[in-house]
Design a protein around this motif. Structure first.
Motif, mmCIF file in Angstrom:
data_model
loop_
_atom_site.group_PDB
_atom_site.id
_atom_site.type_symbol
_atom_site.label_atom_id
_atom_site.label_comp_id
_atom_site.label_asym_id
_atom_site.label_seq_id
_atom_site.Cartn_x
_atom_site.Cartn_y
_atom_site.Cartn_z
ATOM 1 N N ALA A 88 -5.330 2.793 0.162
ATOM 2 C CA ALA A 88 -5.211 1.634 -0.723
ATOM 3 C C ALA A 88 -6.367 0.692 -0.421
ATOM 4 O O ALA A 88 -7.057 0.834 0.596
ATOM 5 N N SER A 89 -6.549 -0.275 -1.294
ATOM 6 C CA SER A 89 -7.628 -1.238 -1.134
ATOM 7 C C SER A 89 -7.146 -2.470 -0.371
ATOM 8 O O SER A 89 -6.068 -3.003 -0.661
ATOM 9 N N GLU A 90 -7.959 -2.925 0.560
ATOM 10 C CA GLU A 90 -7.645 -4.148 1.304
ATOM 11 C C GLU A 90 -7.596 -5.372 0.400
ATOM 12 O O GLU A 90 -7.025 -6.389 0.777
ATOM 13 N N THR A 91 -8.207 -5.281 -0.775
ATOM 14 C CA THR A 91 -8.228 -6.442 -1.672
ATOM 15 C C THR A 91 -6.956 -6.560 -2.508
ATOM 16 O O THR A 91 -6.732 -7.590 -3.127
ATOM 17 N N ASP A 92 -6.127 -5.520 -2.526
ATOM 18 C CA ASP A 92 -4.867 -5.590 -3.266
ATOM 19 C C ASP A 92 -3.911 -6.563 -2.570
ATOM 20 O O ASP A 92 -3.948 -6.737 -1.353
ATOM 21 N N VAL B 65 -4.311 3.881 4.844
ATOM 22 C CA VAL B 65 -5.611 3.435 5.333
ATOM 23 C C VAL B 65 -6.410 2.797 4.204
ATOM 24 O O VAL B 65 -6.136 3.019 3.023
ATOM 25 N N ASN B 66 -7.403 2.010 4.619
ATOM 26 C CA ASN B 66 -8.298 1.387 3.643
ATOM 27 C C ASN B 66 -9.355 2.412 3.201
ATOM 28 O O ASN B 66 -9.328 3.579 3.618
ATOM 29 N N THR C 239 5.292 -2.978 0.957
ATOM 30 C CA THR C 239 4.024 -3.696 1.151
ATOM 31 C C THR C 239 3.566 -4.456 -0.078
ATOM 32 O O THR C 239 2.686 -5.306 0.027
ATOM 33 N N GLY C 240 4.111 -4.116 -1.242
ATOM 34 C CA GLY C 240 3.650 -4.726 -2.485
ATOM 35 C C GLY C 240 2.413 -4.064 -3.061
ATOM 36 O O GLY C 240 2.004 -4.373 -4.180
ATOM 37 N N LEU C 241 1.791 -3.144 -2.316
ATOM 38 C CA LEU C 241 0.601 -2.452 -2.823
ATOM 39 C C LEU C 241 0.958 -1.647 -4.070
ATOM 40 O O LEU C 241 1.993 -0.986 -4.109
ATOM 41 N N GLN C 242 0.099 -1.695 -5.076
ATOM 42 C CA GLN C 242 0.363 -1.012 -6.334
ATOM 43 C C GLN C 242 -0.538 0.201 -6.561
ATOM 44 O O GLN C 242 -0.147 1.155 -7.200
ATOM 45 N N ASN C 243 -1.755 0.146 -6.059
ATOM 46 C CA ASN C 243 -2.724 1.216 -6.300
ATOM 47 C C ASN C 243 -2.898 2.052 -5.040
ATOM 48 O O ASN C 243 -3.851 1.881 -4.288
ATOM 49 N N LEU D 288 5.194 7.328 -1.262
ATOM 50 C CA LEU D 288 4.493 6.421 -2.188
ATOM 51 C C LEU D 288 5.400 5.266 -2.613
ATOM 52 O O LEU D 288 4.983 4.108 -2.642
ATOM 53 N N LYS D 289 6.651 5.580 -2.931
ATOM 54 C CA LYS D 289 7.618 4.556 -3.344
ATOM 55 C C LYS D 289 7.869 3.562 -2.215
ATOM 56 O O LYS D 289 7.902 2.349 -2.440
ATOM 57 N N GLU D 290 8.018 4.062 -1.005
ATOM 58 C CA GLU D 290 8.266 3.187 0.141
ATOM 59 C C GLU D 290 7.093 2.250 0.388
ATOM 60 O O GLU D 290 7.294 1.069 0.691
ATOM 61 N N VAL D 291 5.869 2.751 0.254
ATOM 62 C CA VAL D 291 4.699 1.888 0.444
ATOM 63 C C VAL D 291 4.710 0.763 -0.580
ATOM 64 O O VAL D 291 4.522 -0.411 -0.242
ATOM 65 N N GLU D 292 4.954 1.111 -1.828
ATOM 66 C CA GLU D 292 4.976 0.087 -2.878
ATOM 67 C C GLU D 292 6.065 -0.951 -2.609
ATOM 68 O O GLU D 292 5.826 -2.155 -2.679
#
Length: 188
Positions: free
Chosen positions: A138-142, A51-52, A94-98, A87-91
């Motif tokens: 995570a942040s929507e801006t990432d 979620v954001n 999706t490419g999200l890092q934070n 956490l690893k799967e999200v990264e």
């Protein structure tokens, strides 16, 4: 804490989770290789409901195999730290890092029927995913990025839109449950 204990300690949200919790514990106590795909009847997966900052949107990926918008997750492949897997799967997907856990505790549990399919040229038989879900933020801006071998799109969606846009009817009640459980206005 080990994964069996974490599932034991988890307080089910509804009847589906009460039933699935009992079955998961039975599978853990009965089957070998429950953490790997070597058990081709049932094995653990870890998913994330990302979620954001204000808990109004979630990240969905367009899953290549299921041809549908979907949450993020994957096989634990022997790793008994399911949060680390989520956490690893999200990264990766999706490419999200934070990404940060809203809590390190299990957010939801589900036993999911997986139909027979072909993955990377290999036939996969019908089986069960014993799924543990974590609530992550995570942040929507990432920056978002696809993982071409698994998905063809990644997007933030309003919570109701995420439920509406999945074309897998069996997932709609799961995604709705995840939304219903969210802290209102980000408050527990």
């Amino acid at each position: 804490m080990n994964y069996r204990q974490a599932i034991m300690d988890y307080e089910p949200y509804n009847e589906q989770e009460r039933t699935d919790k009992a079955r998961m514990l039975e599978y853990i106590d009965t089957f070998q290789d429950i953490l790997t795909r070597n058990n081709d009847a049932a094995h653990f997966t870890a998913s994330a409901w990302v979620v954001n900052e204000d808990f109004t949107k979630t990240v969905m990926v367009y899953h290549n195999i299921y041809d549908s918008w979907s949450w993020v997750g994957g096989h634990v492949d022997g790793d008994d730290n399911f949060l680390r897997v989520a956490l690893k799967e999200v990264e990766e997907e999706t490419g999200l890092q934070n990404i940060t856990p809203v809590s390190e505790n299990i957010y939801a549990i589900e036993i999911l029927d997986v139909p027979a399919h072909v993955k990377k040229g290999k036939k996969i038989r019908t089986h069960l995913h014993l799924n543990v879900t974590y609530l992550l933020q995570a942040s929507e801006t990432d920056t978002l990025a696809i993982k071409p071998d698994e998905n063809s799109a990644v997007a933030w969606m309003e919570l109701d839109e995420a439920v509406a846009r999945t074309t897998e009817p069996e997932m709609k009640p799961i995604y709705q449950k995840l939304n219903d459980k969210l802290p209102k206005n980000g408050q527990s």
